[in-house]
Design a protein around this motif. Structure first.
Motif, PDB file in Angstrom:
ATOM      1  N   PHE A 566       0.833  -1.206   0.000  1.00 22.76           N
ATOM      2  CA  PHE A 566       0.000   0.000   0.000  1.00 22.76           C
ATOM      3  C   PHE A 566       0.871   1.262   0.000  1.00 22.76           C
ATOM      4  O   PHE A 566       0.619   2.216  -0.751  1.00 22.76           O
ATOM      5  CB  PHE A 566      -0.921  -0.005   1.221  1.00 22.76           C
ATOM      6  N   LEU A 567       1.903   1.278   0.847  1.00 24.97           N
ATOM      7  CA  LEU A 567       2.775   2.454   0.956  1.00 24.97           C
ATOM      8  C   LEU A 567       3.565   2.679  -0.328  1.00 24.97           C
ATOM      9  O   LEU A 567       3.763   3.818  -0.761  1.00 24.97           O
ATOM     10  CB  LEU A 567       3.723   2.286   2.151  1.00 24.97           C
ATOM     11  N   ASP A 574       8.731   8.445  -2.472  1.00 29.83           N
ATOM     12  CA  ASP A 574       9.898   8.153  -3.300  1.00 29.83           C
ATOM     13  C   ASP A 574      10.378   6.723  -3.051  1.00 29.83           C
ATOM     14  O   ASP A 574      10.554   5.939  -3.973  1.00 29.83           O
ATOM     15  CB  ASP A 574      11.021   9.153  -2.975  1.00 29.83           C
ATOM     16  N   TRP A 575      10.617   6.371  -1.792  1.00 23.75           N
ATOM     17  CA  TRP A 575      10.974   4.980  -1.450  1.00 23.75           C
ATOM     18  C   TRP A 575      10.445   4.610  -0.073  1.00 23.75           C
ATOM     19  O   TRP A 575      10.111   5.473   0.729  1.00 23.75           O
ATOM     20  CB  TRP A 575      12.483   4.727  -1.532  1.00 23.75           C
ATOM     21  N   VAL A 576      10.332   3.296   0.157  1.00 23.06           N
ATOM     22  CA  VAL A 576       9.800   2.764   1.415  1.00 23.06           C
ATOM     23  C   VAL A 576      10.734   1.684   1.934  1.00 23.06           C
ATOM     24  O   VAL A 576      11.143   0.795   1.177  1.00 23.06           O
ATOM     25  CB  VAL A 576       8.392   2.143   1.221  1.00 23.06           C
ATOM     26  N   TYR A 600       8.382   1.137   9.327  1.00 25.11           N
ATOM     27  CA  TYR A 600       8.576   1.624   7.961  1.00 25.11           C
ATOM     28  C   TYR A 600       9.137   3.035   8.005  1.00 25.11           C
ATOM     29  O   TYR A 600       8.836   3.809   8.907  1.00 25.11           O
ATOM     30  CB  TYR A 600       7.246   1.676   7.193  1.00 25.11           C
ATOM     31  N   MET A 601       9.954   3.353   7.004  1.00 28.04           N
ATOM     32  CA  MET A 601      10.417   4.730   6.794  1.00 28.04           C
ATOM     33  C   MET A 601      10.060   5.113   5.367  1.00 28.04           C
ATOM     34  O   MET A 601      10.345   4.356   4.431  1.00 28.04           O
ATOM     35  CB  MET A 601      11.926   4.845   7.019  1.00 28.04           C
ATOM     36  N   VAL A 613      -0.670  11.882   2.980  1.00 28.56           N
ATOM     37  CA  VAL A 613      -0.202  10.494   3.116  1.00 28.56           C
ATOM     38  C   VAL A 613      -0.480   9.979   4.529  1.00 28.56           C
ATOM     39  O   VAL A 613      -0.923   8.840   4.716  1.00 28.56           O
ATOM     40  CB  VAL A 613       1.305  10.386   2.782  1.00 28.56           C
ATOM     41  N   MET A 614      -0.219  10.823   5.531  1.00 29.58           N
ATOM     42  CA  MET A 614      -0.461  10.415   6.923  1.00 29.58           C
ATOM     43  C   MET A 614      -1.933  10.082   7.153  1.00 29.58           C
ATOM     44  O   MET A 614      -2.265   9.095   7.815  1.00 29.58           O
ATOM     45  CB  MET A 614      -0.008  11.532   7.874  1.00 29.58           C
TER      46      MET A 614
END
Length: 1005
Positions: A566-567, A574-576, A600-601, A613-614
């Motif tokens: 999902f993220l 940009d990246w997860v 997750y970052m 997004v939050m």
């Protein structure tokens, strides 16, 4: 001072060489000064971490945490001990007072924990004491392309690790997500029974099979030769063929498989990855270390198509950005100061002479910082940015006095020297008072002192350098540059003189007015909410998905991958990265977490809406029943606790503590601007305890047997595809019900018996994590607070908790960011009082009287008026940096009063003028240099108001607003109120002088 000024004129050639040398030393120092994000400062805490796979929270608490706490009880200097024990981990945090030598404290802790005998299969205790020099420089990910074998992966991951460690200046390299391949032997209980092979026969299946040994030497065919014995298992088929009994091979009674497991899970953009976290060593250059990391990444990406390496986050880039942005603000500040001087002087030559002090003072400052072993960081650069407006102040006063004298007198070198001497006492005293403000840094608390001292030394070096330039080079250059200049005479403002004369006649009105404004500003500040320095950034988001501790890890990871997808599908991201589990490397740095937590970052694309997004992540919570889904902005240096108010509830009765904690949470939750309230009271999980009848069997023997039956046991290692792989005998029994647990068979002294005949299983609900504070159980309630409202919310929490009446033996202790903020502000107020005392002492030495310094000191009272007004107008919430701005203003604002009163004293003593006439003449004469220095300082600070402050820096927007507001108002009031107060201090003498003048005028009339 006279000898310094005359010496510069007598040695002009030497002065030229000195200037060139200073500039060269400054440039050289700038190139070799180590660059880092923050100055080196010790965190007064030591953390001890232990990993124990397979041990539940109760076992870790009893067998690991308890013995560790006991061994650490006698450590000197510790103020508190906090411990937590969870499934598979134990952690003890020791807090120390600010005067403790933390390097010695760490050695003492290491010595204590190494003497503790810990159970089998747990890691050794990892002891860490954090320091700002340990802040990671680069976070690097390494992913492999398809087709790369496990052996190649292990070789490459070790090669990269070794290359990173070999970089000059690197301190530590932490690796997450590394491979832990293993061979699993899964016994088949039915086949073992059918062949009559006991399970114990599998324990020694590898014993002596894989070996290499020298057996001596012998003479063969007349030649001395060495004799060796070697054998190695190179594949799984060989392992399966190993005999376990006569005519029975391992493959006949067990399933042998290869499993390429990971020590901990780490993924980036949906692919398994390795994460390297590179930290620099003490006194190393962060930028050079970062450049070394970039070179290695570039090399591997070019030379090896099997790997893909990239930097996720680079703090060395942030250091470069900080240096560049601060340097830009320094140059802009210098430009604004130059424009101000040019407007007032209306003479290009005089302006050029004045601004020479900026590059020379900066060059000398950099050289002195290099000599002092201080690094170039956001605090030292912030000191330069703040000081740049003040660097020209002394030169402005000197050049303005020379300029003023040349308007009425004929040019000569003697005139230039005499004009410099005339203001030498005033500028020396004003510079010393500004420096004196920073002397009481030793009174501050440990961490605060470590952060502020580099800033203070930068200010001190730059101001002393600017004073030296003003007394030597400025008059020397003025004598050369202004020799043939035609200077138009400047007349003091008659309007201002008339205004001041009216104020002196009605002095109580302006004094009372200023006093009312002061009281109003202090009252306004008291009711204003005080915020924390918010270091979070919307460029990065952190997301955590946490399940109850009794949730199977396979289920946690399945849902974790679902959320990861999902993220990754969000177009703003940009990246997860995704992480789960504990690793030995992470434990070395005190980082341990629950196995049911997935972290997750997210790196946001430039200009993306992080709030959107939050919100989207929060709305996903419904798809993960039984889990807690949390999202927040993540920033460098923000550990999530910078704006938390914590309440610790301690006592001996866990049930009473828990009830009190629930009451505390109920009181805190409704408070406005409290974002989230949580406690460390974990969900309980079901635990079965086997209570053995000691007359029927030995509990120790049964525990050993059950550990072997229910847990993996290492039985050796083999070499597969060139890599060493551990071989584990997997549990032979996997009971799925309470009945199956009770039907287990164990060996006793009387032979094999069902476990139910010698013991019974007792089912109970136990906490998944055990917390203790100074040896007593405690519950911690944490309230996350809106950063700008920290003081207000902290006060409201204290107020609400007064209504909580804890049972006997239970205590409440409020701490966290709000308490730390109050302690820091109190430290600064103490420092402020001491600074005022030192400034007054310097004034007494300078003017050799008690009264005149009192008038000068009164200018400090006007600082809060402008500071609070500036905050109200801009709508900025005051934080710690704003209070520090007020401390700085003490040294800055008295400069104007000193320049004014020095002229008054000069008029009284040398020109024999009356006090009122002296005040009117001095205010008219000194108004221009006072306004010039004030406006130049304000102009130099403007880039800080409109620029972006770095996280963790005390040089922030609120500091700049406070300094500008306080300086503007205090400058205007200094020109009016200080003369009124000065005359009031000498009211008898002034009244007598005015009476004598009136009598003479009457006689003359």
């Amino acid at each position: 001072m006279k000898s310094i000024i005359n010496g510069a004129f007598r040695n002009k050639a030497a002065m030229i060489i000195i200037v060139i040398m200073v500039l060269a030393m400054g440039v050289l120092s700038y190139t070799k000064l180590p660059m880092e994000f923050l100055p080196e400062a010790d965190n007064p805490q030591v953390t001890v971490s232990v990993i124990g796979p397979g041990y539940n929270a109760s076992s870790m608490d009893r067998a690991v945490t308890g013995p560790l706490e006991k061994s650490l009880s006698a450590i000197k200097g510790k103020t508190n001990t906090f411990s937590s024990s969870g499934d598979g981990f134990s952690q003890v945090n020791l807090n120390f007072d600010s005067n403790t030598n933390m390097k010695e404290a760490k050695l003492e802790v290491e010595k204590a924990v190494n003497s503790v005998q810990l159970p089998a299969n747990v890691s050794p205790p990892y002891v860490v004491q954090f320091n700002t020099s340990m802040i990671p420089i680069s976070f690097v990910t390494l992913t492999f392309n398809d087709g790369v074998s496990d052996a190649q992966k292990e070789i490459l991951e070790q090669q990269v690790l070794d290359e990173f460690k070999a970089i000059d200046g690197v301190g530590e390299v932490q690796l997450s997500g590394k491979s832990l391949p293993k061979v699993s032997i899964i016994p088949d209980v039915e086949k073992l029974a059918a062949r009559g092979v006991p399970l114990e026969a599998l324990y020694g299946v590898l014993q002596g099979r894989d070996a290499a040994a020298s057996i001596g030497e012998s003479t063969l065919d007349g030649q001395i030769v060495n004799l060796n014995v070697s054998a190695s298992l190179q594949d799984l088929e060989s392992v399966k063929k190993l005999p376990v009994a006569e005519g029975v091979k391992l493959g006949d009674v067990a399933n042998v498989t290869f499993n390429n497991a990971k020590e901990s899970l780490f993924r980036i953009d949906g692919k398994d990855a390795l994460e390297y976290v590179i930290s620099k060593g003490a006194n190393s250059n962060a930028v050079k270390v970062g450049q070394g990391v970039d070179k290695i990444i570039e090399k591997y990406n070019e030379e090896n198509k099997a790997v893909n390496m990239k930097v996720m986050v680079s703090t060395s880039d942030q250091v470069v950005h900080s240096v560049n942005s601060m340097m830009r603000e320094v140059l802009l500040g210098a430009l604004f100061a130059t424009i101000v001087i040019l407007i007032f002087m209306r003479n290009v030559r005089a302006t050029l002479v004045t601004i020479v002090s900026i590059p020379l003072s900066l060059a000398m400052t950099l050289y002195l910082l290099d000599l002092s072993g201080i690094t170039l960081n956001i605090l030292t650069l912030g000191g330069v940015a703040v000081a740049v407006g003040r660097l020209v102040d002394d030169s402005i006063v000197v050049i303005e006095n020379i300029f003023r004298r040349l308007q009425k007198e004929k040019f000569s070198s003697e005139l230039v020297i005499d004009a410099t001497k005339e203001v030498a006492r005033a500028i020396t005293a004003s510079t010393l008072t500004t420096i004196a403000v920073f002397l009481p840094m030793s009174l501050l608390r440990g961490g605060l002192q470590s952060f502020l001292l580099p800033f203070a030394l930068t200010m001190t070096y730059s101001l002393l350098s600017s004073l030296l330039v003003a007394l030597t080079l400025i008059p020397l250059m003025s004598a050369g540059v202004l020799r043939n200049s035609k200077i138009k005479e400047h007349q003091p403002s008659q309007r201002f003189v008339r205004l001041l004369e009216w104020n002196l006649r009605h002095k109580w009105l302006p004094i009372i007015g200023a006093f009312v404004l002061l009281i109003a500003s202090i009252g306004t500040y008291v009711v204003m909410p005080k915020g924390a320095i918010d270091t979070s950034s919307a460029e990065n988001l952190t997301v955590s998905l946490e399940y109850k501790p009794d949730t199977p890890v396979a289920q946690v990871l399945e849902n974790g991958h679902k959320l990861e997808t999902f993220l990754m599908n969000r177009e703003e991201v940009d990246w997860v990265t995704m992480g789960n589990g504990n690793s030995a490397d992470a434990a070395k740095y005190g980082s341990v977490s629950s196995p049911t937590l997935v972290s997750y970052m997210l790196k946001m694309k430039k200009g993306a809406d992080a709030a959107k997004v939050m919100e989207a992540v929060k709305s996903e919570g419904a798809h993960y029943p039984g889990a807690e889904l949390i999202t927040a902005t993540g920033g460098f240096m923000s550990g999530g606790s910078s704006t938390q108010v914590i309440v610790d509830i301690t006592g001996d009765n866990l049930e009473m503590i828990g009830k009190t904690a629930d009451e505390v949470i109920a009181k805190i939750k409704p408070i406005k601007d409290v974002l989230k309230v949580e406690s460390n009271q974990q969900e309980k999980k079901t635990v079965y305890t086997l209570e053995v009848n000691p007359t029927e069997a030995k509990a120790g023997n049964i525990a050993t047997q059950l550990q072997g039956m229910l847990n993996s046991i290492p039985v050796g290692s083999i070499t597969l595809d060139g890599q060493m792989v551990e071989v584990l005998l997997e549990p032979s029994l996997k009971p799925k019900s309470e009945n199956e647990l009770s039907s287990l068979t164990v060996m006793t002294d009387a032979g094999p018996k069902p476990i139910s005949s010698v013991a019974k299983w007792v089912k109970e609900e136990q906490a998944t994590t055990f917390f203790q504070k100074d040896g007593k159980s405690y519950v911690r309630v944490s309230a996350s607070v809106e950063p700008s409202q920290l003081s207000k919310v902290g006060a409201e929490i204290n107020k609400q908790l007064k209504d909580v009446k804890p049972p006997e033996g239970v205590k409440l202790n409020v701490g966290g960011a709000s308490a730390d903020q109050s302690a820091d502000i109190m430290s600064l107020f103490m420092m402020m009082l001491v600074s005022v005392g030192i400034v007054y002492l310097i004034m007494v030495f300078t003017f050799k009287t008690l009264k005149a310094p009192l008038a000068i000191i009164s200018s400090i009272a006007f600082v809060p008026i402008g500071a609070v007004l500036g905050l109200i107008v801009t709508g900025v919430t005051p934080d710690f940096t704003a209070i520090f701005g007020v401390v700085m203003l003490i040294g800055i604002v008295v400069t104007n009063a000193i320049v004014l009163i020095d002229r008054v004293k000069h008029n009284e003593l040398e020109r024999e003028m009356t006090i009122r006439a002296s005040l009117l003449e001095a205010a008219g004469t000194r108004m221009r240099p006072i306004l010039m220095t004030a406006i130049a300082t304000v102009g130099a600070m403007l880039p800080l108001v409109f620029g972006s402050a770095e996280g963790g820096s005390i040089v922030s927007q609120s500091l700049a607003i406070v300094v500008i507001g306080g300086l503007v108002v205090s400058t205007l009031l200094t020109l009016v109120i200080v003369p009124c107060l000065y005359e009031l201090l000498y009211f008898r003498k002034s009244a007598r002088q005015r009476k004598e003048i009136a009598t003479k005028q009457n006689i003359a009339a």
